[in-house]
Design a protein around this motif. Structure first.
Motif, short mmCIF file in Angstrom:
data_model
loop_
_atom_site.label_atom_id
_atom_site.label_comp_id
_atom_site.label_asym_id
_atom_site.label_seq_id
_atom_site.Cartn_x
_atom_site.Cartn_y
_atom_site.Cartn_z
N SER A 173 0.84 -1.20 0.00
CA SER A 173 0.00 0.00 0.00
C SER A 173 0.88 1.25 0.00
CB SER A 173 -0.87 -0.01 1.26
OG SER A 173 -1.41 1.27 1.48
N PRO A 174 0.50 2.27 -0.75
CA PRO A 174 1.29 3.51 -0.75
C PRO A 174 1.10 4.34 0.52
CG PRO A 174 -0.65 3.77 -2.15
CD PRO A 174 -0.65 2.33 -1.68
N VAL A 175 0.11 4.00 1.32
CA VAL A 175 -0.23 4.81 2.50
C VAL A 175 0.81 4.60 3.62
CG1 VAL A 175 -2.01 5.14 4.28
CG2 VAL A 175 -2.67 4.61 1.92
N ALA A 176 1.23 5.68 4.26
CA ALA A 176 2.18 5.58 5.38
C ALA A 176 1.49 4.90 6.57
CB ALA A 176 2.66 6.96 5.81
N TRP A 177 2.23 4.13 7.35
CA TRP A 177 1.62 3.36 8.44
C TRP A 177 0.72 4.20 9.36
CZ3 TRP A 177 -0.58 -0.76 9.84
CH2 TRP A 177 -0.87 -0.99 11.19
N PRO A 178 1.14 5.39 9.82
CA PRO A 178 0.26 6.12 10.75
C PRO A 178 -1.10 6.48 10.13
CG PRO A 178 2.48 7.01 10.84
CD PRO A 178 2.44 6.07 9.66
N ASP A 179 -1.18 6.49 8.79
CA ASP A 179 -2.45 6.81 8.12
C ASP A 179 -3.20 5.57 7.66
OD1 ASP A 179 -2.17 9.57 8.32
OD2 ASP A 179 -1.07 9.72 6.42
N PHE A 180 -2.68 4.40 7.93
CA PHE A 180 -3.30 3.16 7.43
C PHE A 180 -4.49 2.81 8.33
CE2 PHE A 180 -3.77 -1.37 6.55
CZ PHE A 180 -3.65 -1.40 5.18
N SER A 181 -5.66 3.28 7.93
CA SER A 181 -6.86 3.17 8.77
C SER A 181 -7.58 1.84 8.53
CB SER A 181 -7.81 4.30 8.41
OG SER A 181 -8.14 4.18 7.04
N LYS A 182 -8.63 1.63 9.30
CA LYS A 182 -9.46 0.43 9.15
C LYS A 182 -10.01 0.31 7.72
CE LYS A 182 -13.37 -2.07 10.98
NZ LYS A 182 -14.44 -2.20 11.97
N GLU A 183 -10.31 1.44 7.09
CA GLU A 183 -10.84 1.42 5.72
C GLU A 183 -9.81 0.81 4.76
OE1 GLU A 183 -11.41 4.07 7.89
OE2 GLU A 183 -13.43 3.18 8.07
N TYR A 184 -8.54 1.18 4.94
CA TYR A 184 -7.50 0.60 4.08
C TYR A 184 -7.33 -0.89 4.37
CZ TYR A 184 -6.17 5.32 2.65
OH TYR A 184 -6.17 6.58 2.12
N LEU A 185 -7.47 -1.25 5.63
CA LEU A 185 -7.39 -2.67 5.99
C LEU A 185 -8.50 -3.46 5.29
CD1 LEU A 185 -6.23 -4.96 7.89
CD2 LEU A 185 -8.04 -4.32 9.49
N LEU A 186 -9.71 -2.91 5.32
CA LEU A 186 -10.83 -3.59 4.67
C LEU A 186 -10.61 -3.69 3.17
CD1 LEU A 186 -13.85 -2.14 6.69
CD2 LEU A 186 -12.91 -4.46 6.81
N GLU A 187 -10.05 -2.64 2.57
CA GLU A 187 -9.72 -2.68 1.14
C GLU A 187 -8.74 -3.81 0.85
OE1 GLU A 187 -8.05 0.89 -0.63
OE2 GLU A 187 -9.89 2.00 -0.15
N ALA A 188 -7.74 -3.94 1.72
CA ALA A 188 -6.74 -4.99 1.53
C ALA A 188 -7.40 -6.37 1.65
CB ALA A 188 -5.60 -4.85 2.54
N ILE A 189 -8.30 -6.52 2.61
CA ILE A 189 -8.99 -7.80 2.79
C ILE A 189 -9.89 -8.10 1.59
CG2 ILE A 189 -10.61 -9.10 4.25
CD1 ILE A 189 -9.36 -7.74 6.68
N ASP A 190 -10.50 -7.04 1.04
CA ASP A 190 -11.31 -7.24 -0.17
C ASP A 190 -10.45 -7.71 -1.33
OD1 ASP A 190 -13.63 -6.60 1.10
OD2 ASP A 190 -13.66 -4.50 0.44
N GLU A 191 -9.27 -7.12 -1.47
CA GLU A 191 -8.38 -7.56 -2.54
C GLU A 191 -7.95 -9.02 -2.30
OE1 GLU A 191 -5.11 -4.96 -3.64
OE2 GLU A 191 -4.15 -6.61 -4.74
N PHE A 192 -7.63 -9.33 -1.05
CA PHE A 192 -7.26 -10.70 -0.68
C PHE A 192 -8.39 -11.68 -1.06
CE2 PHE A 192 -7.74 -14.03 2.56
CZ PHE A 192 -6.52 -14.69 2.43
#
Ligand code: IPE
Ligand code: IPE
Ligand code: MG
Length: 234
Positions: free
Chosen positions: A205-224
């Protein structure tokens, strides 16, 4: 939308704290502080989703090369983190464990780690695992040395398979890693879980860790969820 497949075990290379801080004109340590706060959020989100294990790369065997002031801060961070969040993690039934050679950290830090592990050991929710002073090559070397000793002492034989060798790894009690996420745009493994990532799905993900929110996590799980895992088969 089809149902999300929840990975059993997610591993994260929490990268980009320093750049996050620099962009805001703050010292790198401010990025680490914000990054630690984000671990709490993502751990609770994973626990709510039913993820069984979340392994976070917090300090590598190579990170000792950084300037002393930054290393000092990173060594103190476990104490600051658990002072603020242990009660909440416990309330959420989260179990905390560690990978890596913690002996190299200051006594104070080691004490906090031992306490946190023992105070959460009976919790049955998410296993939140921190990799600190952890390196994948070092882990494999230590495993190989212990295996060699066991063979020499007659406690093991040369006749073992991969699963049995896996029992020498620091992750021996953990499920296979389904999904590995690295934040902040770097596309490399940086000595993380070399043995364990053999068939994990990787997301950068291009997002820096401090900005990696639950929404980005859900996006990653959707891609998975949409990945077709074949494990070498058809
Ligand atoms: C990750 O952030 C945290 C640790 C390695 C401890 P960095 O500190 O590597 O941040 P960048 O990559 O310099 O932005
Ligand atoms: C990997 O990040 C280690 C952690 C996140 C703890 P680094 O920032 O140390 O990795 P490189 O130097 O960019 O490969
Ligand atoms: Mg980095």
């Amino acid at each position: 939308m089809e149902e999300r497949i929840i990975p059993k075990h997610i591993a994260i290379i929490m990268d980009g704290n320093g750049r996050w801080a620099k962009k805001r004109g703050l010292p790198r340590t401010a990025g680490h502080k914000q990054g630690a706060e984000n671990i709490r959020k993502i751990a609770i989100a994973c626990n709510d989703l039913g993820v069984k294990a979340l392994t976070c790369y917090a300090f590598s065997t190579e990170n000792w090369k950084r300037p002393e002031s930054e290393v000092d801060y990173l060594c103190k961070l476990p104490r600051l983190f658990f002072n603020s969040y242990l009660a909440e993690l416990k309330k959420n039934n989260i179990r905390v464990t560690f990978l890596g050679e913690i002996e190299r950290f200051p006594k104070e830090t080691q004490k906090v780690i031992t306490t946190v592990v023992s105070e959460t050991k009976n919790n049955t929710g998410l296993n939140l695992c921190f990799a600190i002073n952890y390196g994948g090559r070092r882990e494999i070397l230590l495993a190989a040395k212990q295996y060699a000793k066991d063979v020499m002492n007659g406690e093991n034989t040369l006749d073992i398979d991969e699963e049995e060798f896996g029992q020498y790894m620091m992750t021996k009690d953990m499920p296979e890693i389904d999904l590995m996420i690295r934040t902040s745009g770097e596309v490399r493994i940086s000595n993380f879980l070399l043995w364990q990532l053999a068939y994990s799905e990787l997301i950068f993900s291009p997002v820096a860790w401090p900005d990696f929110s639950k929404e980005y996590l859900l996006e990653a799980i959707d891609e998975f969820t949409h990945r077709n895992r074949r494990f070498g088969g058809l």
